[in-house]
Design an enzyme around this catalytic site. Structure first.
Site, PDB file in Angstrom:
ATOM      1  N   LYS A  67       0.837  -1.208   0.000  1.00 15.76           N
ATOM      2  CA  LYS A  67       0.000   0.000   0.000  1.00 15.76           C
ATOM      3  C   LYS A  67       0.871   1.256   0.000  1.00 15.76           C
ATOM      4  O   LYS A  67       2.075   1.177   0.263  1.00 15.76           O
ATOM      5  CB  LYS A  67      -0.937  -0.042   1.218  1.00 15.76           C
ATOM      6  CG  LYS A  67      -0.241  -0.162   2.544  1.00 15.76           C
ATOM      7  CD  LYS A  67      -1.160  -0.764   3.609  1.00 15.76           C
ATOM      8  CE  LYS A  67      -0.491  -0.661   4.967  1.00 15.76           C
ATOM      9  NZ  LYS A  67      -1.192  -1.467   5.991  1.00 15.76           N
ATOM     10  N   TYR A  71      13.215  30.196   8.580  1.00 16.35           N
ATOM     11  CA  TYR A  71      11.947  30.768   9.057  1.00 16.35           C
ATOM     12  C   TYR A  71      11.832  30.675  10.573  1.00 16.35           C
ATOM     13  O   TYR A  71      12.221  29.674  11.187  1.00 16.35           O
ATOM     14  CB  TYR A  71      10.768  30.012   8.451  1.00 16.35           C
ATOM     15  CG  TYR A  71      10.608  30.193   6.969  1.00 16.35           C
ATOM     16  CD1 TYR A  71      10.481  31.462   6.398  1.00 16.35           C
ATOM     17  CD2 TYR A  71      10.568  29.089   6.125  1.00 16.35           C
ATOM     18  CE1 TYR A  71      10.324  31.618   5.032  1.00 16.35           C
ATOM     19  CE2 TYR A  71      10.406  29.231   4.751  1.00 16.35           C
ATOM     20  CZ  TYR A  71      10.291  30.500   4.216  1.00 16.35           C
ATOM     21  OH  TYR A  71      10.140  30.646   2.867  1.00 16.35           O
TER      22      TYR A  71
HETATM   23  C1  LIG Z   1      -0.235  -2.254   6.678  1.00 17.81           C
HETATM   24  C2  LIG Z   1      -0.711  -3.567   7.117  1.00 17.81           C
HETATM   25  C3  LIG Z   1       0.177  -4.635   7.270  1.00 17.81           C
HETATM   26  C4  LIG Z   1       1.683  -4.481   7.137  1.00 17.81           C
HETATM   27  O1  LIG Z   1       2.180  -3.828   8.280  1.00 17.81           O
HETATM   28  P1  LIG Z   1       3.747  -3.725   8.593  1.00 17.81           P
HETATM   29  O2  LIG Z   1       3.792  -3.302  10.001  1.00 17.81           O
HETATM   30  O3  LIG Z   1       4.287  -2.683   7.665  1.00 17.81           O
HETATM   31  O4  LIG Z   1       4.336  -5.049   8.359  1.00 17.81           O
HETATM   32  C5  LIG Z   1      -0.344  -5.878   7.585  1.00 17.81           C
HETATM   33  N1  LIG Z   1      -1.663  -6.047   7.772  1.00 17.81           N
HETATM   34  C6  LIG Z   1      -2.551  -5.039   7.645  1.00 17.81           C
HETATM   35  C7  LIG Z   1      -3.998  -5.300   7.864  1.00 17.81           C
HETATM   36  C8  LIG Z   1      -2.105  -3.767   7.328  1.00 17.81           C
HETATM   37  O5  LIG Z   1      -2.983  -2.771   7.223  1.00 17.81           O
END
Ligand SMILES: *Cc1c(COP(=O)(O)O)cnc(C)c1O
Length: 380
Positions: free
Chosen positions: A38, A268
């Site tokens: 993702k 800034y």
């Molecule tokens: C994002 C996600 C993962 C992966 O998580 P990591 O901590 O990056 O390994 C696994 N399961 C679900 C449901 C997620 O949303």
């Protein structure tokens, strides 16, 4: 590697390949691996990473939306894709058409999928989500078997998987145990009721390191695939993670070097005032590239192989660092914001700690303006 970019990310595909191999070694040959891609593969670039992972033995992809699923479908056919979030009602038709497996927490979601799938003459393979303590998605364990029976009774729907998600796998052993036991008790009850579900899964990266008893049929690593360790309080056997290598480096350039007298304020808000004469370099990266503004006056970068402190506020496109210890620095030189230079390394986790955030945010914040450059693309 010489290029003409002001700020860029280098992605080492060989490191990714080895990280996946390490995960495979860790879980054994029988457990399937869902690589979570993702948010543009955690900022690494979904198209290239999906292709690499397909060649390197991923079994399933986990995505956050249908656009991501579509990118994966265009890279290669045949890989199952699980939508990790709940589908919006108006996304259901596209999810069915693209053969994306939905996450189901409620009867109403399942009923809508069944209706649409029947209309489109398709079969949907659903994963039931159980809320053992994350509080985001999922059915309560006590309601789960009723939901599963309901879904199994619907036309054009198959229950392909059942899963849960740890809320604090890298930090909290006691709470993880509560979640683990809730899930295991439910699985035992389902088995007693004669309900068999092909894919049981629970472990994200933190749990992959800390909860070896819940590997089940499938694990869902994100962060570890990219070679980054989840930060956390739970102790790890030190050999566990030493094989992982961060795939991404974030780099920019020195655009200007100057000496400033004591008393000079920088950037800034004048949040930094020089307490001595110092040499300052202006760098060609800022929060517009996704280098978090929270790094202001706190983080370090590597210039000439040395750690240099960020001085004053990070601005949209530029920032200043203290190069007093780097007498040879010249405009055009490379500065490393995440990654190695000389004998030193700044990790995404370290930068995240300076910014009071987590490496997930540091990686996914890297913006569209930053070109991703891939190395090690030849097959291993
Ligand atoms: C994002 C996600 C993962 C992966 O998580 P990591 O901590 O990056 O390994 C696994 N399961 C679900 C449901 C997620 O949303």
């Amino acid at each position: 590697m010489k290029n003409s970019f002001r700020c860029w990310a280098e992605v080492d595909l060989h490191a990714l390949r080895e990280n996946l191999a390490w995960i495979r070694h860790r879980v054994g040959p029988k457990v399937r691996i869902m690589t979570v891609v993702k948010a543009d593969a955690y900022g690494h670039g979904l198209k290239q990473i999906a292709a690499l992972l397909m060649q390197s033995g991923t079994d399933i992809f986990g995505v956050a939306n249908l656009a991501e699923a579509h990118v994966i479908r265009n890279v290669g056919k045949g890989w199952p894709i699980l939508m990790l979030g709940a589908c919006l009602p108006d996304e259901v038709e596209r999810a069915v058409q693209d053969n994306v497996m939905p996450t189901i927490s409620m009867p109403a979601e399942a009923e809508l999928f069944s209706k649409v799938a029947t209309k489109l003459n398709a079969t949907v393979r659903a994963h039931i989500k159980v809320d053992t303590g994350m509080g985001r998605l999922g059915v309560a364990p006590a309601q789960a078997s009723k939901l599963i029976r309901r879904v199994q009774g619907l036309a054009s729907l198959k229950v392909e998987g059942i899963y849960t998600h740890y809320a604090s796998s890298e930090d909290d052993a006691a709470y993880s145990r509560v979640q683990r036991e809730r899930f295991q008790e439910l699985l035992a009850r389902l088995a007693d009721d004669g309900i068999r579900i092909p894919l049981v899964h629970a472990n994200n990266s933190g749990a992959l390191l800390h909860e070896p008893d819940t590997m089940f049929h499938l694990v869902r690593p994100g962060l570890l695939v990219y070679g980054v360790l989840p930060p956390g309080q739970r102790r790890m056997a030190s050999t566990l993670h030493s094989h992982l290598r961060p795939a991404l480096s974030l780099k920019c350039r020195v655009s200007l070097v100057k000496e400033i007298p004591r008393g000079t304020s920088l950037s800034y808000g004048r949040a930094f005032v020089a307490r001595r004469r110092m040499r300052v370099a202006t760098l060609t990266a800022g929060y517009g590239d996704g280098y978090l503004r929270a790094a202001s006056n706190r983080a370090q970068v590597l210039v000439g192989g040395k750690r240099c402190s960020v001085l004053g506020r990070v601005t949209m496109d530029q920032m200043m660092v203290d190069v007093s210890r780097v007498p040879t620095v010249r405009p055009g030189d490379e500065a490393v914001l995440i990654g190695r230079q000389g004998g030193d390394e700044i990790t995404a986790g370290e930068l995240a700690a300076w910014c009071a955030t987590v490496p997930w945010e540091v990686l996914t914040a890297i913006s569209y303006r930053v070109p991703r450059i891939y190395r090690g693309s030849q097959a291993a």
